[in-house]
Design an enzyme around this catalytic site. Structure first.
Site, PDB file in Angstrom:
ATOM      1  N   HIS A 238       0.731  -0.990   0.086  1.00 30.46           N
ATOM      2  CA  HIS A 238      -0.238  -0.191   0.238  1.00 30.46           C
ATOM      3  C   HIS A 238       1.175   1.198  -0.260  1.00 30.46           C
ATOM      4  O   HIS A 238       1.793   0.918   0.132  1.00 30.46           O
ATOM      5  CB  HIS A 238      -0.788  -0.003   1.097  1.00 30.46           C
ATOM      6  CG  HIS A 238      -2.012  -0.931   1.333  1.00 30.46           C
ATOM      7  ND1 HIS A 238      -2.704  -1.045   2.079  1.00 30.46           N
ATOM      8  CD2 HIS A 238      -2.215  -1.998   0.095  1.00 30.46           C
ATOM      9  CE1 HIS A 238      -4.018  -2.286   1.890  1.00 30.46           C
ATOM     10  NE2 HIS A 238      -3.210  -2.487   0.320  1.00 30.46           N
TER      11      HIS A 238
ATOM     12  N   GLU B 281       0.508   4.065   1.721  1.00 27.94           N
ATOM     13  CA  GLU B 281       0.786   3.673   2.589  1.00 27.94           C
ATOM     14  C   GLU B 281       2.839   3.594   3.774  1.00 27.94           C
ATOM     15  O   GLU B 281       3.414   4.029   4.480  1.00 27.94           O
ATOM     16  CB  GLU B 281       0.169   4.554   3.953  1.00 27.94           C
ATOM     17  CG  GLU B 281      -1.436   4.948   3.667  1.00 27.94           C
ATOM     18  CD  GLU B 281      -2.563   3.960   3.055  1.00 27.94           C
ATOM     19  OE1 GLU B 281      -1.430   3.444   2.012  1.00 27.94           O
ATOM     20  OE2 GLU B 281      -3.440   4.056   3.265  1.00 27.94           O
TER      21      GLU B 281
ATOM     22  N   CYS C 102      -5.996   1.456   5.730  1.00 29.84           N
ATOM     23  CA  CYS C 102      -6.813   0.216   6.035  1.00 29.84           C
ATOM     24  C   CYS C 102      -5.581  -0.689   8.058  1.00 29.84           C
ATOM     25  O   CYS C 102      -5.075   0.246   7.883  1.00 29.84           O
ATOM     26  CB  CYS C 102      -6.165  -0.484   5.241  1.00 29.84           C
ATOM     27  SG  CYS C 102      -4.447  -1.667   5.024  1.00 29.84           S
TER      28      CYS C 102
ATOM     29  N   CYS D  38      -1.790  -0.586   8.009  1.00 29.35           N
ATOM     30  CA  CYS D  38      -1.265   0.246   7.140  1.00 29.35           C
ATOM     31  C   CYS D  38      -1.090   0.587   9.223  1.00 29.35           C
ATOM     32  O   CYS D  38      -0.659   1.850   8.788  1.00 29.35           O
ATOM     33  CB  CYS D  38      -1.850   0.867   6.059  1.00 29.35           C
ATOM     34  SG  CYS D  38      -0.601   0.663   4.624  1.00 29.35           S
TER      35      CYS D  38
HETATM   36  N1  LIG Z   1      -5.313   2.512   2.041  1.00 31.67           N
HETATM   37  C1  LIG Z   1      -5.465   2.033   1.082  1.00 31.67           C
HETATM   38  N2  LIG Z   1      -4.202   2.233   0.046  1.00 31.67           N
HETATM   39  C2  LIG Z   1      -3.937   1.423  -0.243  1.00 31.67           C
HETATM   40  O1  LIG Z   1      -3.174   1.465  -1.527  1.00 31.67           O
HETATM   41  N3  LIG Z   1      -4.934   0.915  -1.248  1.00 31.67           N
HETATM   42  C3  LIG Z   1      -4.043  -0.477  -2.257  1.00 31.67           C
HETATM   43  C4  LIG Z   1      -4.576  -1.243  -2.636  1.00 31.67           C
HETATM   44  C5  LIG Z   1      -4.861  -1.613  -4.151  1.00 31.67           C
HETATM   45  O2  LIG Z   1      -3.576  -1.535  -4.671  1.00 31.67           O
HETATM   46  C6  LIG Z   1      -5.972  -0.966  -4.078  1.00 31.67           C
HETATM   47  C7  LIG Z   1      -7.175  -0.823  -3.256  1.00 31.67           C
HETATM   48  O3  LIG Z   1      -7.422  -1.659  -4.846  1.00 31.67           O
HETATM   49  P1  LIG Z   1      -9.605  -2.073  -4.964  1.00 31.67           P
HETATM   50  O4  LIG Z   1      -9.916  -2.643  -4.433  1.00 31.67           O
HETATM   51  O5  LIG Z   1      -9.725  -0.710  -4.739  1.00 31.67           O
HETATM   52  O6  LIG Z   1      -9.527  -2.211  -6.153  1.00 31.67           O
HETATM   53  O7  LIG Z   1      -5.017   0.035  -3.502  1.00 31.67           O
HETATM   54  C8  LIG Z   1      -5.986   0.509  -0.599  1.00 31.67           C
HETATM   55  C9  LIG Z   1      -5.947   0.686   0.352  1.00 31.67           C
HETATM   56  C10 LIG Z   1      -7.212   0.982   1.349  1.00 31.67           C
HETATM   57  O8  LIG Z   1      -7.155   0.581   2.589  1.00 31.67           O
HETATM   58 ZN   LIG Z   2      -3.321  -0.545   3.646  1.00 33.88          ZN
END
Ligand SMILES: Nc1nc(=O)n([C@H]2C[C@H](O)[C@@H](COP(=O)(O)O)O2)cc1CO
Ligand SMILES: [Zn+2]
Length: 161
Positions: free
Chosen positions: A79, A81, A105, A108
């Protein structure tokens, strides 16, 4: 009268803008996320976006959202973060703020808390009803991390690169 420009961008616009720009590097076809970590005295410390770890090819690992666990992206993506935290090479992140385009999430959130980041400025919260985000908020609130929704100014910035 100093003749100072009046239409310069604010700190919040600057750092969220950097987070958005960082997210534009993501190869994820569905959700691009960017993060920017900033010190208490407004210095940018690190940036990140979501993607596969170094050495894991964007062309070989799967970007699918569905299918068998080993055949979709969720086991493999780092992710934004976490990437921003891990990209930092300068020592402590104690007291820092993270600007992120999507609410963090639970995984993170743990890294944010343990790294000493004290404030999160986030934009989208599109997964707010999922257990991952509910658990994330539980932990962040318990740890006293300040959660602040980014206030849009609707300023449009066009870049010619
Ligand atoms: N806070 C976040 N930071 C992130 O970098 N992500 C990333 C993980 C995946 O590459 C994408 C989410 O994919 P999708 O489920 O919307 O197709 O975003 C996801 C979240 C959500 O909690
Ligand atoms: Zn995360």
């Amino acid at each position: 009268m100093s003749g100072k420009r009046k239409d310069y961008i604010s700190w919040d616009e600057y750092f969220m803008g950097v987070a958005v720009l960082s997210g534009m590097r993501s190869k994820d076809p569905n959700t691009q996320v960017g993060a920017c970590i900033v010190s208490e005295d407004h210095k940018i410390l690190s940036m990140g976006y979501n993607g596969f770890p170094t050495g894991c090819s964007d062309d070989e690992f799967p970007w699918e959202r569905e299918g068998e666990p080993l055949e979709n992206k969720y086991f493999y993506t780092t992710h934004s973060e976490l990437n921003a935290i891990l990209n930092y090479r300068g020592g402590s992140l104690e007291g820092a703020t993270i600007y992120v385009t999507l609410f963090p999430c639970n995984e993170c959130a743990k890294a944010i808390i343990q790294s000493g980041i004290r404030r999160i400025v986030y934009d989208s919260d599109k997964y707010e009803t999922t257990p991952a985000v509910v658990a994330s908020k539980k932990m962040l609130n318990a740890a006293g991390v300040v959660l602040q929704r980014y206030e849009h100014t609707n300023r449009r910035i066009e870049l010619e690169l």
